[in-house]
Design a protein around this motif. Sequence first.
Motif, PDB file in Angstrom:
ATOM      1  N   GLY A 255       0.821  -1.209   0.000  1.00 22.19           N
ATOM      2  CA  GLY A 255       0.000   0.000   0.000  1.00 22.19           C
ATOM      3  C   GLY A 255       0.858   1.263   0.000  1.00 22.19           C
ATOM      4  N   ILE A 256       1.897   1.244   0.823  1.00 25.07           N
ATOM      5  CA  ILE A 256       2.784   2.423   0.886  1.00 25.07           C
ATOM      6  C   ILE A 256       3.528   2.586  -0.438  1.00 25.07           C
ATOM      7  CG2 ILE A 256       4.843   3.375   2.012  1.00 25.07           C
ATOM      8  CD1 ILE A 256       3.862   2.063   4.627  1.00 25.07           C
ATOM      9  N   LYS A 257       3.991   1.455  -0.991  1.00 19.29           N
ATOM     10  CA  LYS A 257       4.756   1.507  -2.255  1.00 19.29           C
ATOM     11  C   LYS A 257       3.906   2.097  -3.386  1.00 19.29           C
ATOM     12  CE  LYS A 257       5.792  -1.952  -5.069  1.00 19.29           C
ATOM     13  NZ  LYS A 257       6.066  -3.351  -5.361  1.00 19.29           N
ATOM     14  N   GLN A 258       2.642   1.635  -3.461  1.00 15.23           N
ATOM     15  CA  GLN A 258       1.797   2.118  -4.566  1.00 15.23           C
ATOM     16  C   GLN A 258       1.490   3.611  -4.436  1.00 15.23           C
ATOM     17  OE1 GLN A 258      -1.655  -0.436  -5.105  1.00 15.23           O
ATOM     18  NE2 GLN A 258      -0.362  -2.270  -5.128  1.00 15.23           N
ATOM     19  N   PHE A 259       1.459   4.105  -3.201  1.00 13.31           N
ATOM     20  CA  PHE A 259       1.196   5.537  -3.002  1.00 13.31           C
ATOM     21  C   PHE A 259       2.472   6.366  -3.181  1.00 13.31           C
ATOM     22  CE2 PHE A 259       0.724   9.007   0.366  1.00 13.31           C
ATOM     23  CZ  PHE A 259       0.055   9.880  -0.482  1.00 13.31           C
ATOM     24  N   ILE A 260       3.544   5.995  -2.466  1.00  3.07           N
ATOM     25  CA  ILE A 260       4.754   6.826  -2.429  1.00  3.07           C
ATOM     26  C   ILE A 260       5.605   6.666  -3.690  1.00  3.07           C
ATOM     27  CG2 ILE A 260       6.921   7.261  -1.163  1.00  3.07           C
ATOM     28  CD1 ILE A 260       4.468   8.160   0.411  1.00  3.07           C
ATOM     29  N   ASP A 261       5.816   5.425  -4.135  1.00  6.30           N
ATOM     30  CA  ASP A 261       6.734   5.183  -5.256  1.00  6.30           C
ATOM     31  C   ASP A 261       6.013   5.183  -6.609  1.00  6.30           C
ATOM     32  OD1 ASP A 261       8.645   4.821  -3.274  1.00  6.30           O
ATOM     33  OD2 ASP A 261       8.278   2.659  -3.178  1.00  6.30           O
ATOM     34  N   GLU A 262       4.921   4.428  -6.662  1.00  8.26           N
ATOM     35  CA  GLU A 262       4.272   4.253  -7.980  1.00  8.26           C
ATOM     36  C   GLU A 262       3.214   5.315  -8.245  1.00  8.26           C
ATOM     37  OE1 GLU A 262       2.888   0.213  -7.740  1.00  8.26           O
ATOM     38  OE2 GLU A 262       4.931  -0.580  -7.542  1.00  8.26           O
ATOM     39  N   LYS A 263       2.787   5.994  -7.212  1.00  5.77           N
ATOM     40  CA  LYS A 263       1.769   7.041  -7.327  1.00  5.77           C
ATOM     41  C   LYS A 263       0.535   6.552  -8.092  1.00  5.77           C
ATOM     42  CE  LYS A 263       5.218  10.755  -7.066  1.00  5.77           C
ATOM     43  NZ  LYS A 263       5.226  10.684  -5.588  1.00  5.77           N
ATOM     44  N   SER A 264       0.162   5.295  -7.807  1.00  7.02           N
ATOM     45  CA  SER A 264      -0.947   4.704  -8.544  1.00  7.02           C
ATOM     46  C   SER A 264      -2.289   4.858  -7.835  1.00  7.02           C
ATOM     47  CB  SER A 264      -0.651   3.228  -8.803  1.00  7.02           C
ATOM     48  OG  SER A 264      -0.414   2.569  -7.581  1.00  7.02           O
ATOM     49  N   TYR A 265      -2.282   5.326  -6.614  1.00  9.11           N
ATOM     50  CA  TYR A 265      -3.548   5.576  -5.905  1.00  9.11           C
ATOM     51  C   TYR A 265      -3.277   6.517  -4.740  1.00  9.11           C
ATOM     52  CZ  TYR A 265      -2.793   3.077  -1.495  1.00  9.11           C
ATOM     53  OH  TYR A 265      -2.344   2.727  -0.248  1.00  9.11           O
ATOM     54  N   PRO A 267      -4.355   6.913  -0.724  1.00  3.21           N
ATOM     55  CA  PRO A 267      -5.064   6.235   0.375  1.00  3.21           C
ATOM     56  C   PRO A 267      -6.228   7.059   0.918  1.00  3.21           C
ATOM     57  CG  PRO A 267      -2.692   6.341   0.816  1.00  3.21           C
ATOM     58  CD  PRO A 267      -2.934   7.097  -0.444  1.00  3.21           C
ATOM     59  N   GLY A 268      -6.168   8.387   0.758  1.00  6.68           N
ATOM     60  CA  GLY A 268      -7.281   9.211   1.229  1.00  6.68           C
ATOM     61  C   GLY A 268      -8.511   9.052   0.365  1.00  6.68           C
ATOM     62  N   LEU A 269      -8.329   8.536  -0.865  1.00  7.12           N
ATOM     63  CA  LEU A 269      -9.440   8.474  -1.823  1.00  7.12           C
ATOM     64  C   LEU A 269      -9.874   7.058  -2.162  1.00  7.12           C
ATOM     65  CD1 LEU A 269      -8.196  11.273  -4.266  1.00  7.12           C
ATOM     66  CD2 LEU A 269      -9.671  11.481  -2.244  1.00  7.12           C
ATOM     67  N   GLY A 270      -9.090   6.058  -1.769  1.00  8.51           N
ATOM     68  CA  GLY A 270      -9.485   4.687  -2.103  1.00  8.51           C
ATOM     69  C   GLY A 270      -8.428   3.695  -1.666  1.00  8.51           C
TER      70      GLY A 270
END
Length: 274
Positions: A255-265, A267-270
Motif C-alpha cells: 500500500g505504501i509503495k503504490q502511493f509513495i513510489d508508484e503514485k498509482s492511488y 489512500p485518502g481516496l481509495g
Amino acid sequence: TKFPDDDPSVATCKIENGIAWLSFNRPDKRNCMSPNLNRRMGEILDEIEFRDDFGVLVLKGEGTAWSAGMDLKEYFRDTEAKGLGATRAAQRESYGWWRRLRWYQKPTIAMVNGWCFGGGYGPLYACDLAIAADEAQFALSEINWGILPGGGATKVVVDLLSMRDAMYHALTGELIGGKKAAEWRLVNESVPLDQLETRVTELANVLLKKNPVALKATKDAIRRVRDMTYDNAEDYLVRAQEAANSYDNHGRKEGIKQFIDEKSYKPGLGAYDK
Ligand code: ACO
C-alpha cells in the motif's frame, strides 16, 4: 535535554553468544539508580532492542549489589531541591526504562547477584524471569527511612507475593535472602552465587531455541491477561495469535509503495490494488 556531565559507563552492555548482558555499573554506589543511570539504561535499551545478534537480555549488577534501589542523594534529595518539574522528569526516566523493559522485544532475565532494594523491584518485576543467588538480599527498605514503597514497588509485591507476605515485607522492611525470595515467588528460583551465571546462561539458551515472534507474543500475553476477564482474555489471545501468524504480512508495504513510489492511488481516496 542533553546532560553533558552524564557518565555513560554507569550502565554497560555486552552482547555474547546471543545474550545481551546489561549491567548496573555503579558498584561503588551499590548500583543505586541515579537520573544518569536511568537515562543511560533507557538509551541502551533503545539502541540494542532490534539487533538480531541477541535473543535474550539479562539484567545483572556489577560488584556486590544488583541494585540498592533509588539513589537517595541524586534521585531524591538533589532532584527535589530543583522542584516538582525535576522530580517528575526523574520519575519519567526511571519508570520509563522499566516500562520499556516490561514490554521489551526480547525475553528478559533478572540475574540478582546481590542487594536488591526498594526501587530495584521495578526493574526486577520488569524482567520476565528472575534467578537470584542464595546470597542475594532483598528488602522494601522504604519504611526504614520514612516513605511508602512507591515507584511501583508496592504493586510489584502485591502482584507477586501473597497479601500476607507483601504486607509483612512492606511494613517491616526486613531483609530476605534468595531462597526466601524464591519461596515467596519474588523470583523464579535461587541458586548458590557461584552457579548463578551458569544457571542463567542455561535458561537463556532454552529461550534462544524458541521462535522469537512466539516469545514476544507469549510474554506480552502473560502480562496482559492478568487484568482481564476470562472472556476478554480468550478474545485477546485469539487476536494476538492471529497477529503473530500474520507477522510477515506485506500488504501494508504494498500500500505504501503504490502511493509513495508508484503514485498509482491515494489512500485518502481509495484502496490500493491487491
Ligand atoms: N542511595 C545513595 N547512595 C547509596 C545507596 C542509595 N540507595 N546505596 C548505597 N549508596 C552509597 C553509599 O552512600 C556509599 O557511598 P560512599 O562510598 O560515597 O560513602 C556507597 O554507596 C557504598 O555503600 P555502603 O553503605 O558503604 O555499602 P555496604 O556494602 O556497607 O552496604 C547497603 C550496602 C546495605 C546496600 C547500603 O549501602 C544501604 O543500605 N543502601 C541503601 C539501600 C536502600 O534502602 N535503598 C533505598 C530503597 S527505597 C527506594 O529505592 C525508593
